[in-house]
Design an enzyme around this catalytic site. Sequence first.
Site, PDB file in Angstrom:
ATOM      1  N   ASP A   1      -1.273   6.716   6.506  1.00 17.59           N
ATOM      2  CA  ASP A   1      -2.394   5.883   6.062  1.00 17.59           C
ATOM      3  C   ASP A   1      -2.639   4.881   7.188  1.00 17.59           C
ATOM      4  O   ASP A   1      -1.905   3.910   7.350  1.00 17.59           O
ATOM      5  CB  ASP A   1      -2.035   5.151   4.761  1.00 17.59           C
ATOM      6  CG  ASP A   1      -3.106   4.131   4.350  1.00 17.59           C
ATOM      7  OD1 ASP A   1      -4.118   3.991   5.065  1.00 17.59           O
ATOM      8  OD2 ASP A   1      -2.911   3.464   3.306  1.00 17.59           O
TER       9      ASP A   1
ATOM     10  N   TRP B   1       0.828  -1.218   0.000  1.00 18.52           N
ATOM     11  CA  TRP B   1       0.000   0.000   0.000  1.00 18.52           C
ATOM     12  C   TRP B   1       0.853   1.256   0.000  1.00 18.52           C
ATOM     13  O   TRP B   1       0.557   2.214  -0.731  1.00 18.52           O
ATOM     14  CB  TRP B   1      -0.978   0.005   1.178  1.00 18.52           C
ATOM     15  CG  TRP B   1      -2.008  -1.076   1.057  1.00 18.52           C
ATOM     16  CD1 TRP B   1      -2.235  -2.114   1.918  1.00 18.52           C
ATOM     17  CD2 TRP B   1      -2.946  -1.252  -0.024  1.00 18.52           C
ATOM     18  NE1 TRP B   1      -3.243  -2.921   1.447  1.00 18.52           N
ATOM     19  CE2 TRP B   1      -3.702  -2.413   0.259  1.00 18.52           C
ATOM     20  CE3 TRP B   1      -3.218  -0.565  -1.206  1.00 18.52           C
ATOM     21  CZ2 TRP B   1      -4.708  -2.885  -0.592  1.00 18.52           C
ATOM     22  CZ3 TRP B   1      -4.219  -1.035  -2.053  1.00 18.52           C
ATOM     23  CH2 TRP B   1      -4.955  -2.175  -1.738  1.00 18.52           C
TER      24      TRP B   1
ATOM     25  N   LYS C   1     -12.668  -1.203   7.320  1.00 19.13           N
ATOM     26  CA  LYS C   1     -11.989  -2.241   8.092  1.00 19.13           C
ATOM     27  C   LYS C   1     -12.451  -2.210   9.548  1.00 19.13           C
ATOM     28  O   LYS C   1     -13.093  -3.118  10.023  1.00 19.13           O
ATOM     29  CB  LYS C   1     -10.475  -2.081   7.980  1.00 19.13           C
ATOM     30  CG  LYS C   1     -10.011  -2.450   6.577  1.00 19.13           C
ATOM     31  CD  LYS C   1      -8.862  -1.662   6.118  1.00 19.13           C
ATOM     32  CE  LYS C   1      -8.632  -1.712   4.628  1.00 19.13           C
ATOM     33  NZ  LYS C   1      -8.785  -2.982   3.951  1.00 19.13           N
TER      34      LYS C   1
HETATM   35  C1  PLP Z   1      -3.636   0.174   4.364  1.00 17.46           C
HETATM   36  C2  PLP Z   1      -4.456   0.319   3.122  1.00 17.46           C
HETATM   37  N1  PLP Z   1      -4.301   1.405   2.352  1.00 17.46           N
HETATM   38  C3  PLP Z   1      -5.013   1.563   1.227  1.00 17.46           C
HETATM   39  C4  PLP Z   1      -5.942   0.631   0.806  1.00 17.46           C
HETATM   40  C5  PLP Z   1      -6.762   0.878  -0.444  1.00 17.46           C
HETATM   41  O1  PLP Z   1      -8.072   1.160  -0.035  1.00 17.46           O
HETATM   42  P1  PLP Z   1      -9.263   1.447  -1.044  1.00 17.46           P
HETATM   43  O2  PLP Z   1      -9.542   0.171  -1.753  1.00 17.46           O
HETATM   44  O3  PLP Z   1     -10.384   1.876  -0.144  1.00 17.46           O
HETATM   45  O4  PLP Z   1      -8.869   2.534  -1.961  1.00 17.46           O
HETATM   46  C6  PLP Z   1      -6.143  -0.515   1.569  1.00 17.46           C
HETATM   47  C7  PLP Z   1      -7.130  -1.527   1.153  1.00 17.46           C
HETATM   48  O5  PLP Z   1      -7.268  -2.588   1.699  1.00 17.46           O
HETATM   49  C8  PLP Z   1      -5.371  -0.672   2.753  1.00 17.46           C
HETATM   50  O6  PLP Z   1      -5.522  -1.766   3.512  1.00 17.46           O
END
Ligand code: PLP
Length: 377
Positions: A190, A106, A214
């Site tokens: 994040d 991520w 989550k």
């Molecule tokens: C830590 C983290 N950041 C970003 C994301 C991306 O999220 P989204 O699909 O809501 O854009 C996720 C998705 O599981 C994640 O776990």
Amino acid sequence: MTLPYNFSPGPAMLPPEVIAQIRADLPEWHWHGVGQGASIMEVSHRSKAFEALIAEAEAGLRELLVIPANYKVIFMQGGAWGQFAAVPMNLLRADETAHYLVSGGWSKSASIEAAKFGRVEVVASSEASGYTRAPAKNEWISTYGTNTHLSPDSMGVSASSYTYICSNETVYGNEIHTLPTGLASPLVVDASSHFLSRPMDVSACGLIYAGAQKNIGPAGVTIVIVRDDLLDRAPKNIPSVFHYKHMAANGSLFNTPPVFSIYATALTLKWIKAQGGLAEMERRAIARSSQLYDAIDSSKLFKAPVAIEDRSRMNIVFDTGNPDTDAAFVKFCDVRGLMSLKGHRVRGGMRASIYNAMPQAGVEALVAAMREFEASR
Ligand SMILES: Cc1ncc(COP(=O)(O)O)c(C=O)c1O
């Protein structure tokens, strides 16, 4: 009806009390006992009741996280991926660099997305380890000049706009348990996959964001907490819906917000408070994750690859080293009412996502299944 224990990484399990309240409100939403004549999915976001709800949600979040007055809370759309772009759009100036710590897929994706908007430098990455740990602070090397930590007096040729981390890497299961301090630039976090699972020092951060799906609600809303002084960095030519100052000035009601997601998130915030707040969420997270890691570490079949000090309390990644045995175990669990244990497609193995709503009994059931499976081999 007994539902399975749901170990999905997100959208993920919500507290049964929240689901029960949503069910009760479905035919007609009642705001503090007053019927609104329609379900929550059908009321205007300009109605007095919804305006009161979003204000109450913000107040609840401020209370739980002890958010200082000089921070704005914004309810946005576009998910965490939207923030991968919104952060550099708002904060990264043309003559500056954004610094990224890469501790998993991520944060790597976020750094690649940010590079579409300006200059990005990865200060450290644990990719070579298969993200079985987060880079240690002493690995944060600037590629400019001398090899020093990313501290105010060690910056290279261009100033840092912000330093970015993903504090819980959902796919690989590593968590940064202590926020870095003494950085040259505001810390952007994040926190999507461990948000509200523990107290967090908001004042140590310039910006925190988290997708709801989550720990706190259904998919659709992304919470952004941003320090006031960062709001004026944004150029005028970025999309209004991603412009923090614009969204904050409009109380997150510039355009139609994800009404249902915000409503359900507000219920979850109340639930967290009623359970004892973030200290209690943290106590439970430690109890759940310790039980599961202890079971893995004492097993001869299952292994947890992440370094002990960086292990996530939310996403417990483990495997047997044999993809066929992993698949057999996932199936074994599935028929026992333990769902969604398959690891992320890029990593394989197993992953048990045990967010705030997962009861200890769910972990106990998983541990029992692990022992039974191992004994049967
Ligand atoms: C830590 C983290 N950041 C970003 C994301 C991306 O999220 P989204 O699909 O809501 O854009 C996720 C998705 O599981 C994640 O776990």
